[in-house]
Write a protein that holds these residues in place. Structure first.
Motif, PDB file in Angstrom:
ATOM      1  N   LEU A   1      93.200 -53.212  -6.789  1.00  0.00           N
ATOM      2  CA  LEU A   1      91.524 -51.883  -6.740  1.00  0.00           C
ATOM      3  C   LEU A   1      91.219 -52.198  -4.995  1.00  0.00           C
ATOM      4  O   LEU A   1      91.377 -51.201  -4.301  1.00  0.00           O
ATOM      5  CB  LEU A   1      91.065 -52.426  -7.452  1.00  0.00           C
TER       6      LEU A   1
ATOM      7  N   ILE B   1      94.039 -50.738  -2.330  1.00  0.00           N
ATOM      8  CA  ILE B   1      93.993 -49.336  -2.740  1.00  0.00           C
ATOM      9  C   ILE B   1      92.478 -48.833  -1.814  1.00  0.00           C
ATOM     10  O   ILE B   1      92.858 -47.710  -1.461  1.00  0.00           O
ATOM     11  CB  ILE B   1      93.957 -48.443  -4.248  1.00  0.00           C
ATOM     12  N   SER B   2      91.577 -49.330  -2.310  1.00  0.00           N
ATOM     13  CA  SER B   2      90.293 -49.181  -1.550  1.00  0.00           C
ATOM     14  C   SER B   2      90.615 -48.399  -0.173  1.00  0.00           C
ATOM     15  O   SER B   2      90.244 -47.640   0.384  1.00  0.00           O
ATOM     16  CB  SER B   2      88.995 -49.681  -2.206  1.00  0.00           C
TER      17      SER B   2
ATOM     18  N   VAL C   1      92.701 -46.404   1.298  1.00  0.00           N
ATOM     19  CA  VAL C   1      92.758 -44.371   0.724  1.00  0.00           C
ATOM     20  C   VAL C   1      91.008 -44.223   1.998  1.00  0.00           C
ATOM     21  O   VAL C   1      91.078 -43.253   2.416  1.00  0.00           O
ATOM     22  CB  VAL C   1      91.650 -44.613  -0.501  1.00  0.00           C
TER      23      VAL C   1
ATOM     24  N   THR D   1      86.667 -39.179  -3.801  1.00  0.00           N
ATOM     25  CA  THR D   1      87.723 -38.796  -3.644  1.00  0.00           C
ATOM     26  C   THR D   1      87.321 -40.824  -4.522  1.00  0.00           C
ATOM     27  O   THR D   1      88.099 -41.091  -5.330  1.00  0.00           O
ATOM     28  CB  THR D   1      88.500 -39.776  -2.551  1.00  0.00           C
TER      29      THR D   1
ATOM     30  N   ASP E   1      87.089 -40.770  -8.152  1.00  0.00           N
ATOM     31  CA  ASP E   1      88.430 -40.616  -8.886  1.00  0.00           C
ATOM     32  C   ASP E   1      88.754 -42.138  -8.837  1.00  0.00           C
ATOM     33  O   ASP E   1      89.699 -42.237  -9.777  1.00  0.00           O
ATOM     34  CB  ASP E   1      89.570 -39.557  -7.804  1.00  0.00           C
ATOM     35  N   VAL E   2      88.818 -42.614  -8.310  1.00  0.00           N
ATOM     36  CA  VAL E   2      89.496 -43.925  -7.720  1.00  0.00           C
ATOM     37  C   VAL E   2      88.805 -44.858  -8.920  1.00  0.00           C
ATOM     38  O   VAL E   2      89.521 -46.108  -9.049  1.00  0.00           O
ATOM     39  CB  VAL E   2      89.558 -44.492  -6.089  1.00  0.00           C
TER      40      VAL E   2
ATOM     41  N   LEU F   1      84.641 -47.476  -0.285  1.00  0.00           N
ATOM     42  CA  LEU F   1      85.346 -45.660  -0.933  1.00  0.00           C
ATOM     43  C   LEU F   1      84.328 -44.960   0.599  1.00  0.00           C
ATOM     44  O   LEU F   1      85.202 -43.958   1.019  1.00  0.00           O
ATOM     45  CB  LEU F   1      85.076 -45.538  -1.991  1.00  0.00           C
TER      46      LEU F   1
END
Length: 239
Positions: free
Chosen positions: A30, A33-34, A37, A47, A50-51, A122
């Motif tokens: 996680l 990915i953050s 992104v 966004t 969504d994540v 994020l």
């Protein structure tokens, strides 16, 4: 209703080297990915929602709940070592409540903390997105731990059933079938998150009042029934 020795043994079982690596894999993913992104899209509230909603709350939290909830008691029942624990002068509800507290704590640490960190990465907690989903993860951790602790008590295939619930019911049916959403821990926790965040970025198909009642009811009933099953297991062993 809390026994330090049982808690210590449960923590040791849950945080052993192999299980700790499994518990830490999804939170690490996680965070990665953050970071990716944020680097690609910049700070964007939608966004971030969504994540955190699509991966953290819908996938990471229930899977960690499965690992912690079933792992708190399931292996002891499978290998028979639970007999040693049951032979001690401990009330069965005390054993279950202690293991539930440990499972909740482990689930919260490995799900809510990385959710908060990911939210800050994020979008810096814009529109309270990070806080809202962190609260949702905390609330969901309690219900998931109780449900999966019960599964670990009643079935030798608790991990399989737990993963089916987490990945098929919660992630698939819970997102596609309107009627199934009412019976989804994810939707109940989203109702709490919606109250925290406000606005339209965090939504739920369940009202806050309904979600609160269902969260409490499921947690209490699952804990009570797990205690009953543990008591019957003792009687069967004694006979």
């Amino acid at each position: 209703m809390y026994d330090p020795t049982v808690a210590r043994l449960t923590y040791r079982a849950l945080l052993g080297r192999r299980r700790a690596l499994i518990l830490g894999a999804l939170p690490l993913l996680l965070i990665v990915i953050s970071v990716a992104v944020r680097a690609l899209t910049g700070a964007d509230d939608q966004t971030a929602a969504d994540v955190l909603g699509g991966f953290a709350l819908a996938t990471m939290v229930p899977i960690i709940g499965v690992i912690a909830g079933t792992g708190a008691i399931g292996p002891e029942i499978d290998d028979g070592s639970v007999v040693y624990l049951l032979s001690k002068p401990l009330k069965r509800p005390t054993i279950i409540l202690t293991k539930l507290i440990v499972a909740i704590a482990v689930t919260m640490v490995f799900s809510a903390v990385p959710t908060m960190i990911a939210g800050l990465i994020l979008n810096g907690n814009g529109q309270q997105i990070a806080v809202a989903y962190t609260v949702a993860a905390l609330v969901a951790s309690i219900a998931y731990a109780a449900l999966f602790l019960l599964l670990g008590t009643v079935s030798r295939h608790a991990v399989v059933f737990g993963l089916v619930y987490a990945l098929v019911w919660e992630a698939l049916f819970g997102s596609l079938v309107p009627g199934a959403r009412t019976l989804s821990v994810q939707q109940w926790s989203l109702a709490v998150a919606h109250k925290v965040a406000g606005g339209d970025l965090v939504t739920s198909d369940v009202s806050l009042a309904t979600a609160s009642v269902l969260l409490v009811a499921v947690t209490v009933l699952a804990t009570w029934y797990a205690g009953q099953k543990l008591r019957s297991l003792t009687l069967a062993g004694e006979e």
